[in-house]
Write a protein that holds these residues in place. Structure first.
Motif, PDB file in Angstrom:
ATOM      1  N   VAL A 211      47.730  48.209  50.033  1.00  0.00           N
ATOM      2  CA  VAL A 211      48.567  48.218  51.235  1.00  0.00           C
ATOM      3  C   VAL A 211      48.153  49.358  52.163  1.00  0.00           C
ATOM      4  O   VAL A 211      48.108  49.183  53.389  1.00  0.00           O
ATOM      5  CB  VAL A 211      50.055  48.333  50.851  1.00  0.00           C
ATOM      6  N   ARG A 212      47.814  50.503  51.608  1.00  0.00           N
ATOM      7  CA  ARG A 212      47.367  51.618  52.447  1.00  0.00           C
ATOM      8  C   ARG A 212      46.054  51.289  53.157  1.00  0.00           C
ATOM      9  O   ARG A 212      45.860  51.652  54.316  1.00  0.00           O
ATOM     10  CB  ARG A 212      47.193  52.869  51.586  1.00  0.00           C
ATOM     11  N   ALA A 213      45.174  50.598  52.441  1.00  0.00           N
ATOM     12  CA  ALA A 213      43.883  50.246  53.035  1.00  0.00           C
ATOM     13  C   ALA A 213      43.989  49.093  54.021  1.00  0.00           C
ATOM     14  O   ALA A 213      43.100  48.902  54.864  1.00  0.00           O
ATOM     15  CB  ALA A 213      42.877  49.902  51.936  1.00  0.00           C
ATOM     16  N   GLY A 218      49.346  44.509  54.687  1.00  0.00           N
ATOM     17  CA  GLY A 218      50.301  45.032  53.712  1.00  0.00           C
ATOM     18  C   GLY A 218      51.732  44.900  54.192  1.00  0.00           C
ATOM     19  O   GLY A 218      52.626  44.513  53.426  1.00  0.00           O
ATOM     20  N   ALA A 219      51.970  45.204  55.467  1.00  0.00           N
ATOM     21  CA  ALA A 219      53.318  45.066  56.013  1.00  0.00           C
ATOM     22  C   ALA A 219      53.771  43.607  55.970  1.00  0.00           C
ATOM     23  O   ALA A 219      54.931  43.305  55.655  1.00  0.00           O
ATOM     24  CB  ALA A 219      53.360  45.591  57.442  1.00  0.00           C
ATOM     25  N   ARG A 223      56.926  41.895  53.795  1.00  0.00           N
ATOM     26  CA  ARG A 223      57.978  41.108  54.435  1.00  0.00           C
ATOM     27  C   ARG A 223      58.098  39.708  53.856  1.00  0.00           C
ATOM     28  O   ARG A 223      59.107  39.022  54.095  1.00  0.00           O
ATOM     29  CB  ARG A 223      57.710  41.041  55.946  1.00  0.00           C
ATOM     30  N   ARG A 224      57.100  39.261  53.117  1.00  0.00           N
ATOM     31  CA  ARG A 224      57.207  37.959  52.445  1.00  0.00           C
ATOM     32  C   ARG A 224      58.135  38.011  51.235  1.00  0.00           C
ATOM     33  O   ARG A 224      58.525  36.975  50.697  1.00  0.00           O
ATOM     34  CB  ARG A 224      55.812  37.478  52.025  1.00  0.00           C
ATOM     35  N   ASN A 225      58.480  39.212  50.794  1.00  0.00           N
ATOM     36  CA  ASN A 225      59.487  39.380  49.749  1.00  0.00           C
ATOM     37  C   ASN A 225      60.854  39.425  50.432  1.00  0.00           C
ATOM     38  O   ASN A 225      61.225  40.424  51.046  1.00  0.00           O
ATOM     39  CB  ASN A 225      59.224  40.668  48.969  1.00  0.00           C
ATOM     40  N   ASP A 226      61.601  38.348  50.351  1.00  0.00           N
ATOM     41  CA  ASP A 226      62.867  38.245  51.079  1.00  0.00           C
ATOM     42  C   ASP A 226      63.932  39.216  50.579  1.00  0.00           C
ATOM     43  O   ASP A 226      64.861  39.557  51.312  1.00  0.00           O
ATOM     44  CB  ASP A 226      63.425  36.821  50.964  1.00  0.00           C
ATOM     45  N   SER A 227      63.820  39.655  49.336  1.00  0.00           N
ATOM     46  CA  SER A 227      64.853  40.509  48.741  1.00  0.00           C
ATOM     47  C   SER A 227      64.889  41.897  49.381  1.00  0.00           C
ATOM     48  O   SER A 227      63.840  42.482  49.675  1.00  0.00           O
ATOM     49  CB  SER A 227      64.594  40.633  47.242  1.00  0.00           C
TER      50      SER A 227
END
Length: 343
Positions: A211-213, A218-219, A223-227
């Motif tokens: 995600v850092r790379a 990564g963002a 956001r695809r994780n709805d929880s």
């Protein structure tokens, strides 16, 4: 659990309840490694929550446990092992410790929120994407703390509690408060589906590094994780104690388990025989729950606080067996009729 982990994501399904599995009565000789365990350590953990258990049998045993009996003899004299039939799965969880601040900055820019007053007490609320893209939580005084890494914030939500080390060394402890009741999607599983990692390659460190790379991708992945989980300040738990479990008492590293309370009463001693690369056989206590912990042979081992505990917990996905210790009369009743009330 603590939480913990994805707490608040379970959905009530309509229809008749599934039948209870068979319950098998065992002897202590059937428990591999029983004689070699530290029963005194397990008794101390049992004492931390047994006073909160329901039922006359549990109250009587808790009172006697406080008189200082010989630990192994106490368990062998007053309990019987009962094993639910089914395939076991052990995983691990931990309490994250992150650096952060009470105020946002260029470095600490990821908020950890308290629940908004309009959050419903039942049914789903906004998805993670809607929360983040609409700014519905911003500028309302709901941010409890700010951290630097969005993946760390997601992992904190997954675990359901954690510590924030503030500038100057002060520690803020956060506990699970509520959730948006949307379906959880694993970042690791999504990266596997996209062919970025093989299953054996996934770890918290690898996800964080990817995600850092790849900040934009990564963002979007996050956001695809709805929880989405909301927190509360937990100021009455000393820093040297573990986070609060489902019994509202501190859990103990390597002695506390998260279980499915439909099958294992919270507060009960539980014998664990975990297989895998690092086998483990020890007496634990069921003190936590989690919406991902479902089934008679499902358990989550609390590994402790901090990144090292997180690394250790993240490697666990093993079989074995789980055996609860029940008061003698209750054990016989459950073995004869698995539908017997066990709490």
């Amino acid at each position: 659990m603590i939480r913990r982990a994805l707490a608040g994501l379970a959905f009530v399904l309509a229809g008749a309840a599934a039948p209870m599995p068979e319950a098998r009565l065992l002897s202590f000789d059937d428990l591999s490694g029983w004689a070699e365990d530290d029963h005194a350590a397990a008794l101390d953990v049992f004492l931390s929550t047994c006073g909160d258990m329901r039922g006359r049998d549990w109250a009587t045993l808790c009172a006697f446990a406080r008189t200082g009996p010989e630990p192994r003899a106490f368990f062998e004299r007053f309990f019987l092992p009962v094993e639910w039939q089914g395939e076991a799965l052990f995983t691990g969880y931990y309490e994250p410790e992150l650096r952060g601040d009470r105020w946002p900055s260029d470095y600490y820019h990821v908020p950890l929120y308290a629940p908004p007053p309009e959050l419903p007490t039942s049914g789903p609320w906004l998805t993670r994407r809607q929360i983040e893209e609409t700014g519905v939580m911003e500028d309302r005084g709901l941010a409890l703390a700010w951290v630097a890494d969005p993946v760390d914030a997601v992992f904190l939500q997954i675990q359901g509690s954690g510590r924030i080390r503030l500038p100057g060394g002060e520690m803020m402890r956060l506990g699970y408060a509520a959730a948006n009741r949307r379906e959880y999607s694993s970042l690791g599983e999504m990266l596997i589906e996209r062919g970025i990692f093989e299953p054996h390659e996934v770890s918290a460190e690898r996800i964080r590094a990817w995600v850092r790379a790849n900040p934009e991708e990564g963002a979007e992945l996050i956001r695809r994780n709805d929880s989405y989980v909301f927190f509360r300040r937990v100021d009455d738990v000393p820093a040297d104690q573990g986070p609060l479990g489902a019994m509202n008492r501190s859990v103990t590293p390597m002695r506390s388990l998260a279980v499915d309370p439909a099958y294992v009463p919270l507060g009960a001693p539980v014998w664990m025989e975990k297989a895998g690369a690092e086998p483990m056989a020890r007496l634990m206590v069921a003190q936590d729950t989690g919406s991902a912990i479902k089934g008679p042979q499902r358990a989550d081992i609390f590994f402790g606080t901090g990144r090292e505990a997180g690394r250790a917990a993240g490697t666990i996905r093993d079989g074995g067996r789980l055996v609860m210790l029940l008061p003698i009369q209750l054990a016989h009743a459950v073995a004869a009729d698995p539908g017997t009330e066990i709490r």
